[in-house]
Scaffold this motif. Structure first.
Motif, mmCIF file in Angstrom:
data_model
loop_
_atom_site.group_PDB
_atom_site.id
_atom_site.type_symbol
_atom_site.label_atom_id
_atom_site.label_comp_id
_atom_site.label_asym_id
_atom_site.label_seq_id
_atom_site.Cartn_x
_atom_site.Cartn_y
_atom_site.Cartn_z
ATOM 1 N N PRO A 1 1.387 3.674 12.848
ATOM 2 C CA PRO A 1 1.045 2.027 13.758
ATOM 3 C C PRO A 1 2.697 1.841 12.254
ATOM 4 C CG PRO A 1 -1.489 2.681 13.125
ATOM 5 C CD PRO A 1 -0.727 4.151 12.950
ATOM 6 N N ILE A 2 2.479 2.500 11.791
ATOM 7 C CA ILE A 2 3.144 2.472 10.160
ATOM 8 C C ILE A 2 4.836 2.944 11.087
ATOM 9 C CG2 ILE A 2 4.372 1.936 7.736
ATOM 10 C CD1 ILE A 2 0.196 2.148 7.749
ATOM 11 N N TRP A 3 4.993 4.254 11.204
ATOM 12 C CA TRP A 3 5.615 4.764 11.154
ATOM 13 C C TRP A 3 6.340 3.801 12.797
ATOM 14 C CZ3 TRP A 3 3.040 10.380 10.246
ATOM 15 C CH2 TRP A 3 3.065 10.288 9.474
ATOM 16 N N ALA A 4 5.212 3.569 13.988
ATOM 17 C CA ALA A 4 5.609 2.875 15.502
ATOM 18 C C ALA A 4 6.496 1.339 15.290
ATOM 19 C CB ALA A 4 4.697 2.781 16.309
ATOM 20 N N GLU A 5 5.596 1.188 14.165
ATOM 21 C CA GLU A 5 6.222 -0.063 13.563
ATOM 22 C C GLU A 5 7.819 -0.207 13.392
ATOM 23 O OE1 GLU A 5 6.822 -4.309 14.250
ATOM 24 O OE2 GLU A 5 5.690 -3.126 15.441
ATOM 25 N N GLU B 1 -5.469 14.635 9.295
ATOM 26 C CA GLU B 1 -5.930 14.188 10.400
ATOM 27 C C GLU B 1 -6.039 12.429 10.166
ATOM 28 O OE1 GLU B 1 -8.445 13.709 14.321
ATOM 29 O OE2 GLU B 1 -9.096 14.876 12.781
ATOM 30 N N VAL B 2 -6.220 12.169 9.262
ATOM 31 C CA VAL B 2 -6.875 10.723 9.160
ATOM 32 C C VAL B 2 -5.181 10.636 8.615
ATOM 33 C CG1 VAL B 2 -8.317 9.400 7.452
ATOM 34 C CG2 VAL B 2 -9.054 10.932 8.452
ATOM 35 N N TYR B 3 -4.738 11.261 8.066
ATOM 36 C CA TYR B 3 -3.293 10.090 7.382
ATOM 37 C C TYR B 3 -2.209 10.429 8.101
ATOM 38 C CZ TYR B 3 1.405 9.799 4.658
ATOM 39 O OH TYR B 3 2.327 9.714 4.216
ATOM 40 N N ARG B 4 -2.269 10.858 9.358
ATOM 41 C CA ARG B 4 -1.249 10.570 10.681
ATOM 42 C C ARG B 4 -1.971 10.008 11.235
ATOM 43 N NH1 ARG B 4 2.008 14.383 11.403
ATOM 44 N NH2 ARG B 4 2.368 15.950 10.339
ATOM 45 N N ALA B 5 -3.197 9.081 11.495
ATOM 46 C CA ALA B 5 -3.908 8.789 12.042
ATOM 47 C C ALA B 5 -3.600 6.829 11.287
ATOM 48 C CB ALA B 5 -5.454 8.905 12.207
ATOM 49 N N TYR B 6 -3.519 7.356 10.053
ATOM 50 C CA TYR B 6 -3.626 5.410 9.361
ATOM 51 C C TYR B 6 -1.954 5.279 9.608
ATOM 52 C CZ TYR B 6 -3.483 2.288 5.937
ATOM 53 O OH TYR B 6 -3.185 1.732 4.513
ATOM 54 N N LYS B 7 -1.005 6.387 9.117
ATOM 55 C CA LYS B 7 0.683 6.268 9.569
ATOM 56 C C LYS B 7 1.043 5.968 10.178
ATOM 57 C CE LYS B 7 2.806 5.850 5.914
ATOM 58 N NZ LYS B 7 3.311 5.499 5.555
ATOM 59 N N MET C 1 0.664 -1.568 0.124
ATOM 60 C CA MET C 1 -0.258 0.192 0.506
ATOM 61 C C MET C 1 0.889 1.672 -0.452
ATOM 62 S SD MET C 1 -3.474 1.034 2.798
ATOM 63 C CE MET C 1 -4.241 -0.960 2.287
ATOM 64 N N GLN C 2 0.790 1.785 -0.894
ATOM 65 C CA GLN C 2 1.867 3.185 -1.250
ATOM 66 C C GLN C 2 1.469 4.392 -0.623
ATOM 67 O OE1 GLN C 2 2.669 4.005 -5.264
ATOM 68 N NE2 GLN C 2 4.633 5.642 -4.533
ATOM 69 N N ASN C 3 1.171 5.220 0.187
ATOM 70 C CA ASN C 3 0.704 6.711 0.492
ATOM 71 C C ASN C 3 1.528 7.605 0.019
ATOM 72 O OD1 ASN C 3 -1.482 4.646 2.471
ATOM 73 N ND2 ASN C 3 0.322 4.564 2.755
ATOM 74 N N THR C 4 0.499 8.714 -0.295
ATOM 75 C CA THR C 4 2.016 9.744 -1.050
ATOM 76 C C THR C 4 0.782 11.373 -0.412
ATOM 77 O OG1 THR C 4 0.530 10.000 -2.737
ATOM 78 C CG2 THR C 4 2.825 8.861 -3.268
ATOM 79 N N VAL C 5 1.875 11.730 -0.293
ATOM 80 C CA VAL C 5 1.742 13.435 0.420
ATOM 81 C C VAL C 5 1.941 14.396 -0.776
ATOM 82 C CG1 VAL C 5 2.143 15.438 2.045
ATOM 83 C CG2 VAL C 5 1.895 12.832 2.735
#
Length: 65
Positions: free
Chosen positions: A34-38, A26-32, A1-5
């Motif tokens: 746990p991914i960043w944390a991992e 807000e939605v983007y950061r909430a989604y990302k 899943m690719q995410n872009t800004v």
């Protein structure tokens, strides 16, 4: 899943089922989050060779000895 800004206009997109969906920051950061944390956890795991990762104690002896 690719995410872009889009840096020029700060538009946030998540790729869901092959389609880019525009979302709020807000939605983007909430989604990302746990991914960043991992990702950070895995990076720390690579650096943490001596520590047991829980108590901060060195394996087999106490800190300061």
């Amino acid at each position: 899943m690719q995410n872009t800004v889009n840096q020029e206009t700060k538009q946030y997109y998540l790729t869901i089922d092959g389609q880019e969906v525009k979302v709020s920051e807000e939605v983007y950061r909430a989604y990302k989050r746990p991914i960043w944390a991992e990702h950070k956890r895995k990076e720390r795991e690579k650096r943490c060779i001596i520590s047991d990762g829980v108590s901060g104690k060195l394996k087999g002896r106490k800190i300061g000895q």
